[in-house]
Write a protein that holds these residues in place. Structure first.
Motif, mmCIF file in Angstrom:
data_model
loop_
_atom_site.group_PDB
_atom_site.id
_atom_site.type_symbol
_atom_site.label_atom_id
_atom_site.label_comp_id
_atom_site.label_asym_id
_atom_site.label_seq_id
_atom_site.Cartn_x
_atom_site.Cartn_y
_atom_site.Cartn_z
ATOM 1 N N THR A 93 -15.972 -12.257 63.974
ATOM 2 C CA THR A 93 -15.735 -11.848 65.782
ATOM 3 C C THR A 93 -14.843 -13.293 65.862
ATOM 4 N N HIS A 94 -15.259 -14.019 65.992
ATOM 5 C CA HIS A 94 -15.032 -15.302 66.246
ATOM 6 C C HIS A 94 -14.003 -15.869 65.500
ATOM 7 N N MET A 95 -13.582 -15.646 63.868
ATOM 8 C CA MET A 95 -11.641 -15.893 64.047
ATOM 9 C C MET A 95 -10.732 -14.848 64.454
ATOM 10 N N ILE A 96 -11.501 -14.289 65.253
ATOM 11 C CA ILE A 96 -10.386 -12.954 65.363
ATOM 12 C C ILE A 96 -9.780 -13.531 67.102
ATOM 13 N N ASP A 97 -11.447 -13.851 67.886
ATOM 14 C CA ASP A 97 -11.032 -14.542 68.993
ATOM 15 C C ASP A 97 -11.873 -16.149 69.040
ATOM 16 N N PRO A 98 -11.091 -16.971 68.527
ATOM 17 C CA PRO A 98 -12.279 -17.589 68.705
ATOM 18 C C PRO A 98 -12.930 -18.967 70.085
ATOM 19 N N SER A 99 -12.402 -18.030 71.050
ATOM 20 C CA SER A 99 -12.477 -18.883 72.661
ATOM 21 C C SER A 99 -13.302 -19.464 72.606
ATOM 22 N N LYS A 100 -14.658 -18.150 72.079
ATOM 23 C CA LYS A 100 -15.981 -19.019 72.208
ATOM 24 C C LYS A 100 -16.258 -19.949 71.470
ATOM 25 N N LEU A 101 -16.216 -19.896 70.494
ATOM 26 C CA LEU A 101 -16.272 -21.109 69.155
ATOM 27 C C LEU A 101 -16.071 -22.331 69.793
ATOM 28 N N LEU A 102 -14.453 -22.138 70.582
ATOM 29 C CA LEU A 102 -13.845 -23.579 71.220
ATOM 30 C C LEU A 102 -15.015 -23.759 72.074
ATOM 31 N N ALA A 103 -14.956 -22.997 72.593
ATOM 32 C CA ALA A 103 -15.382 -23.777 74.151
ATOM 33 C C ALA A 103 -17.228 -24.398 73.461
ATOM 34 N N SER A 104 -17.657 -23.699 72.572
ATOM 35 C CA SER A 104 -18.515 -24.272 72.367
ATOM 36 C C SER A 104 -18.661 -25.664 71.057
ATOM 37 N N ALA A 105 -17.193 -25.963 70.816
ATOM 38 C CA ALA A 105 -17.606 -27.063 70.582
ATOM 39 C C ALA A 105 -17.004 -28.268 71.045
ATOM 40 N N ALA A 106 -16.237 -27.384 71.656
ATOM 41 C CA ALA A 106 -15.855 -28.688 73.219
ATOM 42 C C ALA A 106 -17.021 -29.093 73.777
ATOM 43 N N ARG A 107 -18.195 -28.634 74.145
ATOM 44 C CA ARG A 107 -19.651 -28.954 74.365
ATOM 45 C C ARG A 107 -19.575 -30.216 73.842
ATOM 46 N N LEU A 108 -19.414 -30.195 72.534
ATOM 47 C CA LEU A 108 -19.882 -30.862 71.343
ATOM 48 C C LEU A 108 -19.025 -32.607 71.019
ATOM 49 N N TRP A 109 -18.001 -31.819 70.809
ATOM 50 C CA TRP A 109 -16.677 -33.320 71.469
ATOM 51 C C TRP A 109 -16.172 -33.056 72.546
ATOM 52 N N PRO A 110 -16.301 -33.694 73.279
ATOM 53 C CA PRO A 110 -15.882 -33.801 74.994
ATOM 54 C C PRO A 110 -14.520 -33.978 74.905
#
Length: 303
Positions: A93-110
């Motif tokens: 699901t996160h490959m089809i729509d990476p928005s949640k994956l990117l939002a999570s990553a942005a919290r770790l690497w703001p």
């Protein structure tokens, strides 16, 4: 012809941090873990050095969807829409729509997300082949067994080439750059589970590979010894994280203590330069955060 090549993606100018594996077999070309989109140009240069282009790729095999492993997948499919991308069902699901994956990553690497990982593009659903574990993939004359190996991530799989005796294990057996003397756990949030990880160690050892291919970085040549050492350090780091949390006045202070203790051990065994390289590749502060979350969840389950 059946060959396996290491393509060094030279992540943010750091050689031997992220390795993509190029699998060639009877005219079939596949990449295991192509790396982040930020290193896409370097990946293309690596293919060119083998006389290949994106147009000649048939498949991308993902051990898991973390950006340092899978972020370039969408760019590869954009440039060659016939590529098949293999991924575990929990990551699809996160490959089809990476928005949640990117939002999570942005919290770790703001502040550094784009510098580190670039622009992560979606992969169309029709390009995905969903894995559960237990499949046998035929790539040219090469056959790869897929095994579900969570612990580092809930959607992690490993690929086993019995003919070559190689296990492509992603982050399941840690970070060991160029088969050096130190194996570093990578334990970022949110999926770390030491109990589940034990089953994945058993899964790998049961197949008796002669070598492990680590995304970070290259081959490890004694899998049983490697996994025993990694397992010991993984559990020890969880103990250290717990000690830091109990003795500190805040989680920030606990993280600083953990990172300092881990760096001291690494410097003693690797020297300052390589210790820094390993620490950057793994993200020591993220390893603490993942272990801290795991310890909290374990305590809550006991309570």
């Amino acid at each position: 012809m059946s060959e396996i090549s290491i393509l060094d993606t030279n992540w943010v100018g750091r050689p031997h941090s992220i390795a993509a594996a190029l699998l060639e077999s009877n005219g079939h070309h596949a990449i295991v873990d192509p790396g982040p989109e930020s290193t896409y140009a370097t990946l293309l240069e690596g293919l060119a050095s083998r006389g290949l282009s994106v147009a000649q790729l048939d498949a991308v095999l993902l051990t898991h969807i973390h950006l340092d492993h899978a972020g370039a997948s969408g760019s590869l499919v954009r440039d060659n829409p016939r590529i098949t991308v293999y991924v575990h069902q929990l990551g699809a699901t996160h490959m089809i729509d990476p928005s949640k994956l990117l939002a999570s990553a942005a919290r770790l690497w703001p502040d550094t997300l784009h510098e580190l990982f670039g622009d992560t593009l979606p992969v169309p659903q029709e390009n995905l082949r969903i894995l559960e574990g237990g499949e046998i993939l035929t790539l040219g004359s090469r056959k790869l067994e897929v095994a579900y190996t969570p612990g580092h991530a809930s959607h992690h799989v490993s690929y086993f080439d019995a003919t070559e005796g190689i296990a492509f294990v992603g982050d399941t057996t840690g970070i060991r750059i160029d088969n050096a003397v130190y194996i570093l756990p990578a334990t970022p949030p949110p999926d770390i589970s030491l109990e589940i990880w034990e089953d994945s160690f058993a899964t790998i050892l049961a197949r008796r590979p002669a070598r492990l291919f680590l995304t970070h970085f290259g081959y490890s040549h004694n899998p049983a010894e490697h996994i025993a050492e990694f397992r010991e350090r993984l559990h020890r780091w969880a103990e250290v994280a717990g000690e830091c949390l109990r003795s500190a006045s805040s989680e920030t202070e606990a993280k600083e203590d953990f990172v300092a203790r881990a760096r001291s051990e690494m410097q003693r065994l690797l020297g300052s330069k390589e210790a820094e390289h390993h620490a950057f590749t793994a993200g020591l502060d993220l390893s603490f955060l993942g272990l801290a979350r795991y310890l909290r969840k374990r305590a809550e389950a006991v309570a």
